[in-house]
Design a protein around this motif. Sequence first.
Motif, mmCIF file in Angstrom:
data_model
loop_
_atom_site.group_PDB
_atom_site.id
_atom_site.type_symbol
_atom_site.label_atom_id
_atom_site.label_comp_id
_atom_site.label_asym_id
_atom_site.label_seq_id
_atom_site.Cartn_x
_atom_site.Cartn_y
_atom_site.Cartn_z
ATOM 1 N N ASN A 71 0.818 -1.211 0.000
ATOM 2 C CA ASN A 71 0.000 0.000 0.000
ATOM 3 C C ASN A 71 0.851 1.260 0.000
ATOM 4 O OD1 ASN A 71 -1.511 -2.070 2.218
ATOM 5 N ND2 ASN A 71 -2.663 -1.450 0.426
ATOM 6 N N GLU A 86 -0.493 4.208 -2.034
ATOM 7 C CA GLU A 86 -1.932 4.485 -1.978
ATOM 8 C C GLU A 86 -2.166 5.734 -1.136
ATOM 9 O OE1 GLU A 86 -4.312 1.132 -0.884
ATOM 10 O OE2 GLU A 86 -3.397 -0.150 -2.412
ATOM 11 N N GLY A 87 -3.231 6.434 -1.465
ATOM 12 C CA GLY A 87 -3.536 7.704 -0.812
ATOM 13 C C GLY A 87 -3.573 7.638 0.704
ATOM 14 N N TRP A 88 -4.294 6.661 1.242
ATOM 15 C CA TRP A 88 -4.422 6.576 2.709
ATOM 16 C C TRP A 88 -3.068 6.383 3.371
ATOM 17 C CZ3 TRP A 88 -2.811 2.521 5.680
ATOM 18 C CH2 TRP A 88 -2.559 1.305 5.032
ATOM 19 N N PHE A 89 -2.191 5.582 2.730
ATOM 20 C CA PHE A 89 -0.889 5.337 3.338
ATOM 21 C C PHE A 89 0.013 6.555 3.215
ATOM 22 C CE2 PHE A 89 3.456 3.769 3.613
ATOM 23 C CZ PHE A 89 3.393 3.135 4.839
ATOM 24 N N VAL A 126 -1.015 9.639 3.213
ATOM 25 C CA VAL A 126 -1.500 10.585 4.228
ATOM 26 C C VAL A 126 -0.976 10.180 5.605
ATOM 27 C CG1 VAL A 126 -3.564 11.423 5.433
ATOM 28 C CG2 VAL A 126 -3.535 11.325 2.935
ATOM 29 N N LEU A 127 -1.082 8.890 5.924
ATOM 30 C CA LEU A 127 -0.559 8.390 7.203
ATOM 31 C C LEU A 127 0.938 8.673 7.314
ATOM 32 C CD1 LEU A 127 -1.011 6.725 9.825
ATOM 33 C CD2 LEU A 127 -0.366 4.718 8.479
ATOM 34 N N SER A 128 1.665 8.414 6.253
ATOM 35 C CA SER A 128 3.111 8.676 6.243
ATOM 36 C C SER A 128 3.387 10.166 6.426
ATOM 37 C CB SER A 128 3.729 8.198 4.931
ATOM 38 O OG SER A 128 3.587 6.813 4.796
#
Length: 185
Positions: free
Chosen positions: A144, A147-150, A152-154
Amino acid sequence: MDEALWAVGRGTGVAALVLFTASVVLGIITRSGRPLPGLPRFSVTLVHRNVSLAASLFLVVHVVTLMFDPYALLNLLDVFVPFFGSYRPVWQGLGTVAFDLLIVIVVTSLLRNRLGPRVFKAIHWLTYAMWPIALAHAIGNGTNGVEGWFLVLSGVCVLAVLASFGWRLSSRFVEFRSVRLGEIS
């Protein structure tokens, strides 16, 4: 079963990244000697140690799970010697470098009283190298990773570490020893 191993491997990798981010931030707060809201100073140290332990355990589960996953095909050499893996060797190798640095940091933390504070502190600074290497591994090698969510989390993890590191380097940061000795007003 193979999909379960892959899911556990991915999930524990993401959890380890988040926990290592928290550990870096808590380590900087611990060094300052300041309490967190609702926690006395000594508790910040305990929380830092426990979060670091949890992060390390999640990382071990991440690595061991991927050793049994037929898709990842990790072997013992891949775990300890960087850049020999068959899947994305550079990105996997960065994970191995981060893992090797973590081993050194954990061992010296366990031997802290025998090594002395100067040696411990010098080696513990490797955390500032380990964390971004692990992040690069996660983005480059992770399923992932882009991927966008990851991302953002990063980004949130990067902002947290940069903010705490910036505070650490600022003139507003006062080390615990100065606080304890009453050198500041």
